[in-house]
Design a protein around this motif. Sequence first.
Motif, mmCIF file in Angstrom:
data_model
loop_
_atom_site.group_PDB
_atom_site.id
_atom_site.type_symbol
_atom_site.label_atom_id
_atom_site.label_comp_id
_atom_site.label_asym_id
_atom_site.label_seq_id
_atom_site.Cartn_x
_atom_site.Cartn_y
_atom_site.Cartn_z
ATOM 1 N N ASP A 1 39.253 40.080 44.705
ATOM 2 C CA ASP A 1 39.978 39.997 43.532
ATOM 3 C C ASP A 1 39.181 39.501 42.405
ATOM 4 O O ASP A 1 38.331 38.120 42.501
ATOM 5 N N PRO A 2 38.911 40.104 41.294
ATOM 6 C CA PRO A 2 38.122 39.758 40.038
ATOM 7 C C PRO A 2 38.142 38.611 39.552
ATOM 8 O O PRO A 2 37.040 37.645 39.413
ATOM 9 N N ALA A 3 39.274 37.855 39.550
ATOM 10 C CA ALA A 3 39.696 36.426 38.926
ATOM 11 C C ALA A 3 39.113 35.373 39.979
ATOM 12 O O ALA A 3 38.403 34.320 39.765
ATOM 13 N N LYS A 4 39.317 35.777 41.168
ATOM 14 C CA LYS A 4 38.886 34.571 42.205
ATOM 15 C C LYS A 4 37.540 34.783 42.512
ATOM 16 O O LYS A 4 36.860 33.770 42.476
ATOM 17 N N ALA A 5 36.996 35.906 42.427
ATOM 18 C CA ALA A 5 35.479 36.040 42.484
ATOM 19 C C ALA A 5 34.841 35.369 41.263
ATOM 20 O O ALA A 5 33.612 34.831 41.505
ATOM 21 N N ARG A 6 35.414 35.482 40.146
ATOM 22 C CA ARG A 6 34.791 34.959 38.657
ATOM 23 C C ARG A 6 34.780 33.286 39.007
ATOM 24 O O ARG A 6 33.870 32.796 38.918
ATOM 25 N N ALA A 7 35.877 33.056 39.565
ATOM 26 C CA ALA A 7 35.973 31.486 39.637
ATOM 27 C C ALA A 7 34.848 30.789 40.797
ATOM 28 O O ALA A 7 34.312 29.980 40.333
ATOM 29 N N ALA A 8 34.763 31.749 41.691
ATOM 30 C CA ALA A 8 33.879 31.123 42.983
ATOM 31 C C ALA A 8 32.306 31.470 42.089
ATOM 32 O O ALA A 8 31.528 30.368 42.341
ATOM 33 N N ALA A 9 32.390 32.528 41.539
ATOM 34 C CA ALA A 9 30.752 32.547 40.904
ATOM 35 C C ALA A 9 30.625 31.416 39.987
ATOM 36 O O ALA A 9 29.329 30.719 39.679
#
Length: 211
Positions: free
Chosen positions: A190-198
Amino acid sequence: MIDVSHQISAVRRTLGDRVIEGKEARVLTISQVYDTDVDDLWDACTNPERIPRWFLPVSGELRVGGKYQLEGNAGGTVERCDPPKSFAATWEMQGGVSWIEVRLTPEGDGTRFELEHVAHVDDHWDEFGPGAVGIGWDGALVGLVLHLAAPGTTVDPEAAMAWMMSPEGIRFMTASNEAWYEADVAAGADPAKARAAADRTLQAYTTPPES
């Protein structure tokens, strides 16, 4: 130290899934072509006298069934070895176990170094994503670039850490982290979750340690 943009673009990064010991795992793969032959690259990756020149000091027995320990980092057991093509080992750190495999293949006038790191999905992965280990492996590939360009030199850990916290080093880690974010999304995250993790990963890497 390096051309950051060139180095980031020279590396391939992919993510996949696997089931190991009945549990879901993520497969992180990173690779780069080096301007040397297979035998020389194999020696750089397995010779205990050369490994500290680009990576970390290593102790133990570098043979199948042997235990190894990287200074201040992971240790484990060598599980397979097929010189000069590949080796595999456990990667044990802070009570956790994951697995690595290094594969070397001729490509053009050089040799492709490919490292696969497999880890079970856990809270740490969910919080930080692939960049948590991916940035570190990107840094190792830089060390190998510098070593092969000047085989007689040895990485100075203090100088390497100082570079990582320099504007150029932070630019490198930021670009690496972004590349791993893109690989995560390409693999279906999920782009939003991946962005937050990054974002959490980059903050952890670029926050100077307390003195």
